[in-house]
Motif scaffolding. Structure first.
Motif, PDB file in Angstrom:
ATOM      1  N   VAL A  72       1.074  -1.278   0.031  1.00  0.00           N
ATOM      2  CA  VAL A  72       0.087   0.050  -0.056  1.00  0.00           C
ATOM      3  C   VAL A  72       0.953   1.371  -0.006  1.00  0.00           C
ATOM      4  CG1 VAL A  72      -1.739   1.490   1.214  1.00  0.00           C
ATOM      5  CG2 VAL A  72      -1.910  -1.111   1.326  1.00  0.00           C
ATOM      6  N   LEU A  73       1.977   1.396   0.904  1.00  0.00           N
ATOM      7  CA  LEU A  73       2.680   2.533   0.965  1.00  0.00           C
ATOM      8  C   LEU A  73       3.558   2.715  -0.294  1.00  0.00           C
ATOM      9  CD1 LEU A  73       4.614   2.088   4.347  1.00  0.00           C
ATOM     10  CD2 LEU A  73       3.017   3.762   4.013  1.00  0.00           C
ATOM     11  N   ASN A  74       3.911   1.666  -1.162  1.00  0.00           N
ATOM     12  CA  ASN A  74       4.638   1.911  -2.162  1.00  0.00           C
ATOM     13  C   ASN A  74       3.803   1.510  -3.400  1.00  0.00           C
ATOM     14  OD1 ASN A  74       7.115   2.809  -0.460  1.00  0.00           O
ATOM     15  ND2 ASN A  74       7.638   0.425  -0.308  1.00  0.00           N
ATOM     16  N   LYS A  75       2.799   1.824  -3.370  1.00  0.00           N
ATOM     17  CA  LYS A  75       1.976   1.339  -4.701  1.00  0.00           C
ATOM     18  C   LYS A  75       2.226   2.401  -5.683  1.00  0.00           C
ATOM     19  CE  LYS A  75      -2.876   0.591  -6.330  1.00  0.00           C
ATOM     20  NZ  LYS A  75      -4.247   0.585  -5.820  1.00  0.00           N
ATOM     21  N   LYS A  76       2.415   2.083  -6.961  1.00  0.00           N
ATOM     22  CA  LYS A  76       2.809   2.948  -8.112  1.00  0.00           C
ATOM     23  C   LYS A  76       1.685   3.455  -8.882  1.00  0.00           C
ATOM     24  CE  LYS A  76       7.205   0.395  -8.757  1.00  0.00           C
ATOM     25  NZ  LYS A  76       7.923   1.498  -8.239  1.00  0.00           N
ATOM     26  N   THR A  77       0.552   3.149  -8.398  1.00  0.00           N
ATOM     27  CA  THR A  77      -0.812   3.854  -8.842  1.00  0.00           C
ATOM     28  C   THR A  77      -1.425   4.411  -7.755  1.00  0.00           C
ATOM     29  OG1 THR A  77      -2.008   1.652  -8.756  1.00  0.00           O
ATOM     30  CG2 THR A  77      -1.007   2.196 -10.855  1.00  0.00           C
TER      31      THR A  77
END
Length: 227
Positions: free
Chosen positions: A98-103
């Motif tokens: 969730v923290l590093n989601k690219k969208t």
């Protein structure tokens, strides 16, 4: 433009070349000395992902500059710096997916993210820390007028000044830093956003001091760029 970064600590801990060094005794001792914290708090901080940790450090740096301009004394500045450094510790409990989601995040994912102040407060609640440090962790996403932000169950009274300082410093660094789903935004865009939310989310008095800090940064960055 993005505001100047101070990479002395990141370089000394190897954070710019590999985040695994955060577990080293040398790196923890560096944090103890630089931030004036004990090794237990250092060990908590180093459970954060690299991006969040560096965000917390930069938020601390800006918060202290704003606190100085607001006339805080040395004890208050120390508490402010510690609260700013710890403000996002609750993100330790947020999945990296969730923290590093690219969208862009879904509504459900935003709901998860918004739990981090409560989760962070739960992590430090029993520690012998000043109440204002705990308030910073819990309330840094509340609006300066007390009528918005989260956690919503805290009522409608305005948060303390030190919470408001960390709140505006948090937004400045978050907006002007690259995220997994977007590039860094310009400082002018950030200041425009804050201007549009003065009197509700942000304090006009704090914004005036922020503008002076940004002016100093621009001067400092221009000076060093010419060397």
């Amino acid at each position: 433009m993005t505001w100047c970064r101070d990479f002395r600590f990141e370089s000394s801990c190897g954070l710019l070349v590999g985040w695994d060094s955060r577990t080293s005794k040398t790196c923890r001792k560096g944090a103890v000395i630089l931030f004036g914290i004990d090794e237990h708090l250092a060990s908590i901080l180093f459970k954060l992902d690299e991006q969040t940790f560096l965000h917390c450090k930069r938020t601390r740096d800006l918060a202290i500059q704003l606190g100085q301009r607001m006339g805080l004394d040395s004890t208050q500045l120390q508490l402010l710096g510690l609260g700013a450094l710890l403000h996002d510790v609750g993100k330790i409990a947020i999945p990296l997916t969730v923290l590093n989601k690219k969208t862009p995040l879904t509504a459900a994912e935003w709901s998860i993210i918004q739990q981090h102040p409560v989760l962070g407060f739960a992590m430090i609640r029993s520690l012998p820390l000043h109440i204002i440090v705990k308030k910073i962790v819990l309330e840094h996403h509340r609006w300066s007028d007390g009528k918005g932000g989260y956690p919503q169950e805290l009522g409608f009274s305005p948060p303390p000044l030190m919470v408001q300082i960390v709140s505006i410093a948090d937004v400045v660094d978050a907006m002007t830093s690259p995220r997994s789903y977007r590039p860094a935004q310009s400082m002018s865009s950030c200041l425009r956003y804050i201007t549009e939310n003065l009197g509700s989310r942000f304090s006009s008095e704090l914004f005036q001091e922020l503008q002076l800090v940004v002016k100093e940064w621009k001067s400092h960055c221009s000076l060093h760029a010419g060397r």
